[in-house]
Design a protein around this motif. Structure first.
Motif, short mmCIF file in Angstrom:
data_model
loop_
_atom_site.label_atom_id
_atom_site.label_comp_id
_atom_site.label_asym_id
_atom_site.label_seq_id
_atom_site.Cartn_x
_atom_site.Cartn_y
_atom_site.Cartn_z
N ALA A 1 0.85 -1.10 0.45
CA ALA A 1 -0.17 -0.50 0.09
C ALA A 1 0.84 0.90 -0.35
O ALA A 1 0.74 2.24 -0.62
CB ALA A 1 -0.79 -0.35 1.49
N VAL A 2 2.02 0.77 0.86
CA VAL A 2 2.91 2.42 0.74
C VAL A 2 3.68 2.62 -0.49
O VAL A 2 3.83 3.61 -1.25
CB VAL A 2 3.72 2.19 1.78
N TRP A 3 4.36 1.04 -1.02
CA TRP A 3 5.01 1.82 -2.27
C TRP A 3 3.55 2.88 -4.42
O TRP A 3 3.86 3.04 -4.28
CB TRP A 3 5.39 0.37 -3.01
N HIS A 4 2.39 1.82 -3.19
CA HIS A 4 1.67 2.42 -4.77
C HIS A 4 1.28 3.51 -4.14
O HIS A 4 1.40 4.47 -4.99
CB HIS A 4 0.31 1.33 -4.74
N GLY A 5 1.34 4.25 -2.64
CA GLY A 5 0.91 5.17 -2.58
C GLY A 5 1.56 6.12 -3.02
O GLY A 5 1.56 7.61 -3.38
N VAL A 6 3.17 5.68 -2.58
CA VAL A 6 4.51 6.72 -2.88
C VAL A 6 4.10 7.19 -4.66
O VAL A 6 4.42 7.76 -4.96
CB VAL A 6 5.24 6.33 -2.12
N PHE A 7 4.09 6.02 -5.41
CA PHE A 7 4.22 5.81 -6.57
C PHE A 7 3.56 6.27 -7.43
O PHE A 7 3.44 7.56 -8.68
CB PHE A 7 3.91 4.34 -7.07
N ASP A 8 1.97 6.23 -6.87
CA ASP A 8 0.67 7.51 -7.71
C ASP A 8 1.29 8.65 -6.68
O ASP A 8 0.78 9.52 -7.78
CB ASP A 8 -0.30 6.54 -7.45
#
Length: 451
Positions: A165-172
């Motif tokens: 969730a953190v990786w997707h949140g930061v990337f987006d």
């Protein structure tokens, strides 16, 4: 005692206007080399130069067009490289180097200030130092807030563990504020269609990223006094809001009954997607619906919004909204027979109007000529080819799905368009003509027949 000679670039290369595109080219090739390394790819994908070169160019120019699936072709390390290239490209490699030099040494050389001035479109050299501070803080603030909001939503509704969730949140969040269209999903953000807790934060980050750093800096200090805003800020703010309303309303009206997009969806879903449809074409690049399935009128509206783009000195592309509105004032002044171009209580210098006309004409020439080339190289029709070329030039990243299927020569055309769209038509043309001399004489005037 002899002092060692300092290494310096030749004057013809070190000129700020030429150094800007050369620096971006250097970053593109550096990113290509990183993406060619074995750890950057997932599975058994063999190293291929063109996909790496295309992806690096698309990342540095904060476009988001891709010939391979970002989620499956690139490993987490490769995705991190793309993320870093987008972040550097969004800020501007020259701006980033200047900010780092400012934080570390506290001093800015004249040459560095001039280069940064060319990249960030700052009018006065004295504005460079405080602007760069605001740039860094602004990017961190918007991306951090967006990442937190997206991470919480991803964790609660879509992903079962915090790291994902953190990786997707930061990337987006980085992609949204930098107006890049890369995604860790193979369908962009289609799986989140209608989810306002994801689409709206992404759209807000795209909107503010496309406003432009000089405008944000002025708004931070004087948002309560619109009467004191500069002409540039007024045109950008009110123009951006106007285009948002126009794009969202037009998209919803055109697609309201289209079963492939909004037809059959609830009211809230239509409103959320309508807001996305009014913001993303102006440089966002992320999409929760298939642009290949929209009505022809909607596709043409998207082309117009992409061509206009966002604010100057922003992560957006296009001819820029100030250029578009200034041309409208030029036409209005000509129709009224006014001797000067006026906006409010201010007049616009003729050289500024000439610059706006030059930018618009160069953009039209590039987009139309490359659309013709794309049609010659492929079997795609005019509307699809025009949408792809406009998206590349305006560094938007939207596509009707033809990018992976383009032949190598057509991909090279898109690469050139993305580069020129990020560097800017004026900077690219000015890099070829370094010396501008004032004429020492004035030729006799003649008036050819116009129209």
């Amino acid at each position: 005692m002899l002092r060692p000679r300092r290494l310096s670039l030749p004057a013809s290369i070190a000129h700020p206007v030429r150094l800007l595109p050369l620096t971006f080219l250097t970053l593109i090739f550096f990113g290509t080399l990183l993406l060619l390394l074995p750890f950057a790819r997932s599975g058994q994908h063999s190293p291929e130069f063109l996909p790496a070169f295309f992806t690096s160019t698309s990342a540095v120019t904060v476009t988001g067009l891709a010939t391979v699936d970002t989620a499956s072709y690139w490993s987490p390390a490769g995705q991190a490289i793309i993320l870093a290239l987008v972040e550097i490209g969004g800020l501007g490699i020259i701006a980033l180097a200047t900010v780092l030099g400012l934080f570390i040494g506290g001093r800015l050389g004249l040459r560095t200030r001039l280069v940064a001035q060319a990249d960030m479109h700052v009018v006065n050299i004295g504005e460079v130092r405080p602007l760069f501070r605001r740039v860094a803080m602004t990017m961190v603030f918007f991306q951090a807030v967006t990442a937190v909001v997206l991470t919480l939503r991803y964790r609660s509704a879509y992903f079962g563990d915090w790291p994902t969730a953190v990786w997707h949140g930061v990337f987006d969040a980085v992609m949204a504020f930098n107006n890049a269209g890369f995604s860790l999903n193979n369908d962009s953000i289609v799986r989140y269609a209608g989810d306002g807790l994801i689409i709206i934060p992404i759209a807000v980050a795209v909107f503010f990223g496309a406003v432009g750093f000089p405008v944000l800096a002025e708004l931070f200090s004087g948002w309560r006094t619109p009467a004191r805003w500069t002409i540039h800020t007024r045109l950008t703010v009110w123009g951006s809001i106007g285009l948002l309303i126009f794009g969202a309303v037009a998209f919803m009206l055109l697609e309201w009954n289209n079963p492939a997009t909004l037809g059959g969806e609830g009211l809230w879903h239509k409103i959320v997607t309508g807001i996305e449809g009014g913001i993303m074409p102006r440089s966002g690049g992320l999409n929760s619906f298939d642009w290949d399935m929209v009505r022809p009128e909607t596709l043409n509206m998207g082309i117009i919004l992409m061509f206009i783009g966002g604010g100057s000195a922003s992560t957006a592309g296009g001819i820029k909204i100030t250029t578009f509105l200034l041309l409208a004032y030029v036409i209005w002044a000509e129709l009224r027979g006014d001797p000067e171009i006026t906006i409010g209580a201010r007049s616009v210098a003729p050289r500024v109007a000439r610059t706006a006309i030059t930018i618009a004409l160069l953009a039209v020439m590039l987009v139309t000529s490359t659309t013709f080339l794309l049609m010659l190289m492929t079997d795609y029709g005019f509307d699809v080819a025009l949408f792809e070329c406009t998206s590349a030039f305006a560094t938007v990243g939207l596509s009707t799905g033809i990018t992976p299927d383009l032949p190598p020569d057509a991909q090279c055309v898109i690469i050139v368009l993305m580069f020129l769209g990020r560097v800017g038509t004026i900077a690219a043309a000015g890099a070829l003509v370094l010396r501008r001399r004032m004429p020492r004489y004035h030729l006799p005037e003649e008036q050819p027949i116009i129209g």
